[in-house]
Structure formats: C-alpha cells, structure tokens
Design a protein around this motif. Structure first.
Motif: not given
Ligand code: GTQ
Ligand code: FE2
Length: 340
Positions: A173-190
């Motif tokens: 099942g899909v449990t994360r938004a598309d682009g989640d990894a990019q948003m978490r680990y890419g350029f702008a990271r929490p």
C-alpha cells in the motif's frame, strides 16, 4: 625420536588439521572480462514476457552470467539482471538484505513502491531499494517496462548472510506522498532527517538531473580514467550510493580516450547512450547502447570513444566494500587525450 614429515601430515589429516607448509593460499587470479550484447539479451526478455507468469516467478528477472564465475553470477561480488513487467502486472512485495538498484532501460509509466513510497520509472532513472526495505513493482502503463537490476547478491551469499521475507499481502500500500524521500532527504530537509539508516535510503535520481550534472562538468574536471563522471551519492552523507555498492554515470565525448588504471574493485557497466570501446585484458570490448559488460578487479583498462556521438555509460562497483575493509588499491598509467 623425530616424526617423519609424511607421518606428521597423515596424522594432521586424521585430526582434520593441515600444515601451512602443504598449501599456499592462492594469490589474486585474473578473470576474463565479459560483454553481454543487448541484441541477444532483449529477445530473451521479450520471450520471458510470455513464458513466465509473475504469479509463480515473483520476479521476471534474467541474470547476466559470467561463464567463468563459479557461482554463475555476473562477478564475484555484484550481479546484474534485467527485469520486465507487462502492462497491468504487479511484482509482489518482499524484502531482503541484498541491496538493490533499478536503472530504467525501456518504457515509462510504471513505478516501484519502496517502504510505502511510489517511485515513478522513466528511462535513465536510478531507484534505490536499500537492504531490508519492502519493495514491489507495478506497471500501470500500456507498454512493458524493462529495467536493469543491480544487486550485491554474490557478496551477501559469500558471507552467508542472506535473509529474505515475503510481505503477507499482495501490496504494502501507498503510505507516503509522492516525492517524500526527495523532500525529507534532498535539498530542503527537516532537521529530524539529518540522520539516516546506515543501509542507505530509498531514493530516486531522475535522468534529467544526471544528464544535466554530466554536461555541467567542464573538460578540465573530467576524471583521468573515466572521463566526465558523476557518482550517485547518498543525499544525506554525500558518501557512496549504499554501504555495499557505488553507482556512477559517465560520459565519453567524441574522440575521448582515458588513461589506463587497475584497482581492486569490480565494475559492472551498462551502456545507456552511444557506443565506444574499452581496452581490457588481451583486446577491446566493443560496446553500444543496451550492452552490458564486466571489468574484473585488478585488470588494466581504458575507455575510448572513437565515434562522433557522445557515449553515456551507467555503472555499479563494490569500491565501498573494498575501502571499508582497507583493501582498496589502485595503480595508474596516466595517458589518454583529454578529448584532443
Ligand atoms: O526486483 O525485487 O533481479 O529481489 C533479483 C532479486 C530483482 C526485485 C532481481 C530481486 C529483484
Ligand atoms: Fe527484491
């Protein structure tokens, strides 16, 4: 009274012991490089598309066998296979502690679902499934999709540490938004995601970005032995792609000839664009789009593009393992023409 050497050897053998004076540990032995032609691989994949059902096979994957390899793998440490998924098919979820990469070769519109995130597949994209991450493949497009799988399976087998688990349902099942990894680990990271698991991250490197990065390298920055080369780095650490393998893309401009070197890491290559040749062993491997080849460790090699079209090659190597174990060595014979 002194025991005769022969009697001592016999006595040792009886006790499952062996004297160091009897056997010498073999030193590195050269292996033959090997080339797999796309024009031979592709028809086999198309045949498998009809003959092999995914319900039974789990993965419709065909491995590249190096005929000299005792375990019928592509190399001692790394494996290349090609997978094909028909429209409407699902390759069901599982996880294993082999690390795997997918490099998309043909088709568009399918996705790999890793730890609940969909990673769309387009030609030239690289998608990571680090060890022990749940993964499954869906093809919702109207054409078959073909990708290259790269795995550290032979290494994992040599260490006898393979673990494998099937997911209990048909899909995670899909449990994360598309682009989640990019948003978490890419350029702008929490800030909470400044850390990451040592096995590496589920991640996708889009072809447009790789292509732009390759063309952004100026000639003076080209690698003496690989031409215009980029490493796919872990977005958090900047280190190798994953703990056991490093992925790279390189461009050989028309007329480019690299220097010659050898190293204790093994590399597997897949030609994404154009054609060229690699001097290794006794002669040349002559390669073109879709072909794959293996350069065994500690073999002198040099890449050349004698044609008037740019060549782009994807590759995977085990250098992170050799370096982690302090076993990486390299010898260089500078040369080449830097494109002149
Ligand atoms: O897609 O999960 O080629 O687990 C070999 C083992 C593909 C996969 C392979 C695998 C997969
Ligand atoms: Fe898998």
């Amino acid at each position: 009274m002194k025991m005769e050497l022969n009697d001592l050897n016999d006595s040792l053998a009886e006790h499952d012991l062996s004297g160091f004076w009897n056997t010498r540990t073999p030193e590195h032995q050269d292996e033959a490089p090997y080339l797999w032609k796309w024009r031979e691989v592709y028809p086999c994949l198309m045949d498998a598309r009809e003959s092999v059902g995914l319900e039974l096979a789990e993965r419709r994957a065909i491995r590249l066998v190096n005929p000299q390899n005792p375990t019928r793998a592509t190399s001692r440490t790394l494996l290349f296979t090609f997978s094909v998924v028909n429209p409407g098919e699902i390759a069901r979820p599982h996880r294993h502690n082999m690390a795997a990469i997918r490099f998309v070769v043909k088709g568009s519109g399918a996705f790999t679902l890793v730890e609940g995130e969909r990673f769309p597949m387009h030609e030239g994209d690289l998608i990571l499934t680090p060890n022990w991450t749940w993964h499954e493949h869906h093809n919702e497009s109207s054409e078959p999709i073909v990708w290259l799988d790269g795995l550290d399976g032979p290494l994992i087998n040599a260490l006898n540490v393979l673990f494998f688990e099937n997911y209990e349902k048909d899909t995670q099942g899909v449990t994360r938004a598309d682009g989640d990894a990019q948003m978490r680990y890419g350029f702008a990271r929490p800030p909470a995601h400044a850390e990451f698991p040592g096995r590496g991250l589920p991640f996708c490197y889009r072809w447009e970005d790789t292509d732009a990065s390759l063309h952004n390298i100026v000639d003076a920055e080209a690698d003496p032995f690989d031409g215009h080369l980029v490493r796919y780095t872990n977005p958090v650490t900047g280190g190798y792609t994953m703990a056991t393998l490093s992925c790279e893309a390189q461009m050989l401009k028309p007329g480019w000839v690299t220097g010659t070197h050898r190293h204790t890491s093994t590399s597997l290559y897949h030609v994404f664009r154009g054609r060229g040749r690699t001097a290794v062993g006794e002669g040349f491997l002559e390669w073109e789009k879709g072909d794959s080849f293996m350069i065994p460790n500690w073999q002198w090699h040099r890449h050349e593009n004698p044609f008037d079209e740019e060549a782009v090659v994807f590759s995977m190597n085990d250098r992170p393992v050799l370096e982690a174990l302090a076993l990486y060595r390299e010898e260089q014979r500078p040369g080449g023409n830097g494109g002149r």
